[in-house]
Scaffold this active site. Structure first.
Site, PDB file in Angstrom:
ATOM      1  N   GLU A  98      -2.407  13.025  -2.838  1.00 21.56           N
ATOM      2  CA  GLU A  98      -0.876  12.952  -2.365  1.00 21.56           C
ATOM      3  C   GLU A  98      -0.008  13.363  -3.692  1.00 21.56           C
ATOM      4  O   GLU A  98      -0.144  12.888  -4.506  1.00 21.56           O
ATOM      5  CB  GLU A  98      -0.580  11.514  -1.859  1.00 21.56           C
ATOM      6  CG  GLU A  98      -1.494  11.002  -0.653  1.00 21.56           C
ATOM      7  CD  GLU A  98      -1.069  11.887   0.643  1.00 21.56           C
ATOM      8  OE1 GLU A  98      -0.265  12.510   0.568  1.00 21.56           O
ATOM      9  OE2 GLU A  98      -2.316  11.695   1.667  1.00 21.56           O
ATOM     10  N   ARG A 108       3.990   3.171  12.537  1.00 20.84           N
ATOM     11  CA  ARG A 108       3.272   3.323  13.755  1.00 20.84           C
ATOM     12  C   ARG A 108       2.679   2.231  14.318  1.00 20.84           C
ATOM     13  O   ARG A 108       2.703   1.907  15.541  1.00 20.84           O
ATOM     14  CB  ARG A 108       2.507   4.391  13.624  1.00 20.84           C
ATOM     15  CG  ARG A 108       1.904   5.110  15.001  1.00 20.84           C
ATOM     16  CD  ARG A 108       0.947   6.357  14.532  1.00 20.84           C
ATOM     17  NE  ARG A 108      -0.329   6.205  13.382  1.00 20.84           N
ATOM     18  CZ  ARG A 108      -1.226   5.350  13.656  1.00 20.84           C
ATOM     19  NH1 ARG A 108      -1.521   4.798  14.906  1.00 20.84           N
ATOM     20  NH2 ARG A 108      -2.152   4.850  12.687  1.00 20.84           N
ATOM     21  N   CYS A 161       0.360   2.867   2.611  1.00 24.09           N
ATOM     22  CA  CYS A 161      -0.297   3.825   1.379  1.00 24.09           C
ATOM     23  C   CYS A 161       0.945   4.428   0.665  1.00 24.09           C
ATOM     24  O   CYS A 161       0.932   4.504  -0.367  1.00 24.09           O
ATOM     25  CB  CYS A 161      -1.218   4.884   2.110  1.00 24.09           C
ATOM     26  SG  CYS A 161      -2.570   4.119   2.726  1.00 24.09           S
ATOM     27  N   HIS A 187      -5.718   9.560  -0.260  1.00 25.11           N
ATOM     28  CA  HIS A 187      -6.038   9.384   0.991  1.00 25.11           C
ATOM     29  C   HIS A 187      -7.528   9.729   1.181  1.00 25.11           C
ATOM     30  O   HIS A 187      -7.870  11.108   1.130  1.00 25.11           O
ATOM     31  CB  HIS A 187      -5.307   9.840   1.993  1.00 25.11           C
ATOM     32  CG  HIS A 187      -4.189   8.979   2.557  1.00 25.11           C
ATOM     33  ND1 HIS A 187      -2.912   9.165   2.542  1.00 25.11           N
ATOM     34  CD2 HIS A 187      -4.415   7.661   3.101  1.00 25.11           C
ATOM     35  CE1 HIS A 187      -2.277   8.092   3.001  1.00 25.11           C
ATOM     36  NE2 HIS A 187      -3.184   7.345   3.552  1.00 25.11           N
TER      37      HIS A 187
HETATM   38  N1  PCA Z   1      -4.308   3.498   5.197  1.00 25.05           N
HETATM   39  C1  PCA Z   1      -2.975   3.129   5.663  1.00 25.05           C
HETATM   40  C2  PCA Z   1      -2.733   1.875   4.823  1.00 25.05           C
HETATM   41  C3  PCA Z   1      -3.850   1.046   4.167  1.00 25.05           C
HETATM   42  C4  PCA Z   1      -4.905   2.185   4.397  1.00 25.05           C
HETATM   43  O1  PCA Z   1      -5.986   2.341   4.075  1.00 25.05           O
HETATM   44  C5  PCA Z   1      -1.958   4.187   5.344  1.00 25.05           C
HETATM   45  O2  PCA Z   1      -2.263   5.443   5.351  1.00 25.05           O
HETATM   46  O3  PCA Z   1      -0.633   3.796   5.207  1.00 25.05           O
END
Ligand code: PCA
Length: 224
Positions: A98, A108, A161, A187
């Site tokens: 990211e 969401r 996140c 991610h």
């Molecule tokens: N993914 C979520 C929150 C916790 C996770 O592992 C997100 O993409 O915000």
């Protein structure tokens, strides 16, 4: 014959301290690959680095049970110079490095405390966004170099996140996290067993680990 001292020839190498975090399962899933990855990464031997891990609740805001409170506690405990947070994205086809965290909470789905935010800032009066201070391009290239699909992502979303990435980068910027010089967020795709239940792309944990391990080697400098 002269004698040499074995002790004096041992070089003193400063160890770099890295904190990795994963998020608890959320949204009806019983696992989150980021937990497994954070644990696996911290269990490995790293040349010149000590890697510790923390697992963060999927709870937003500033309460004592929140992911922000857990992150602050882990930083206080471990004094890392680098913090890398991980989370799962069910839509991800690649390991996503990211680039940007935005000052927006717009969910969401509800978090694990049942709270769903709309149009709120992460930090009132904070800047609109922060860039990751990790060497994301080099990390992405290293991951891809191992044959693991990887990309630079322009959005970590507007859920937890993004919230933790923004909190981390804001804390670094304002000097809240004294020991931390750089940080960011990665991610991960969901695991095949999660995809089997709810559909969508997936990646095996051992493949994710190969890519992330390579990307971490770019973070660790010989001088720590
Ligand atoms: N993914 C979520 C929150 C916790 C996770 O592992 C997100 O993409 O915000």
């Amino acid at each position: 014959m002269g004698r040499t001292s074995a002790v004096s020839s041992v070089p003193c190498i400063a160890m770099m301290r890295i904190l990795v975090t994963g998020f608890e399962p959320f949204g009806g899933s019983s696992v989150n690959p980021s937990v497994m990855l954070a644990k696996a990464i911290s269990q490995e031997e790293w040349p010149g680095a000590i890697v510790s891990h923390a697992i963060l609740p999927v709870i937003g805001g500033e309460g004592p049970q929140s992911c922000r409170a857990a992150l602050r506690e882990a930083i206080d405990l471990n004094h890392p110079s680098v913090v890398v947070c991980f989370g799962e994205s069910a839509k991800a086809t690649h390991v996503c490095f990211e680039r940007v965290a935005v000052n927006l909470r717009d969910d969401r789905i509800a978090d694990n405390a049942g709270v769903q935010c709309q149009d709120l800032p992460v930090v009132a009066d904070g800047p609109v966004a922060y860039f990751s201070s990790l060497p994301v391009r080099a990390m992405r290239d290293a991951c891809e170099g191992e044959g693991i699909p990887a990309l630079l992502s322009m959005s970590a979303g507007t859920f937890l996140c993004n919230e933790i990435m923004y909190t981390l980068l804001h804390g670094i910027e304002v000097g809240e996290f004294q020991s931390v010089t750089s940080g960011g967020f990665i991610h991960l795709p969901q695991l095949p067993e999660q995809a089997a239940e709810r559909g969508g792309p997936s990646m095996q944990l051992r493949h994710i680990l190969v890519g992330v391990r390579a990307s971490f080697l770019t973070l660790i400098s010989p001088l720590g």
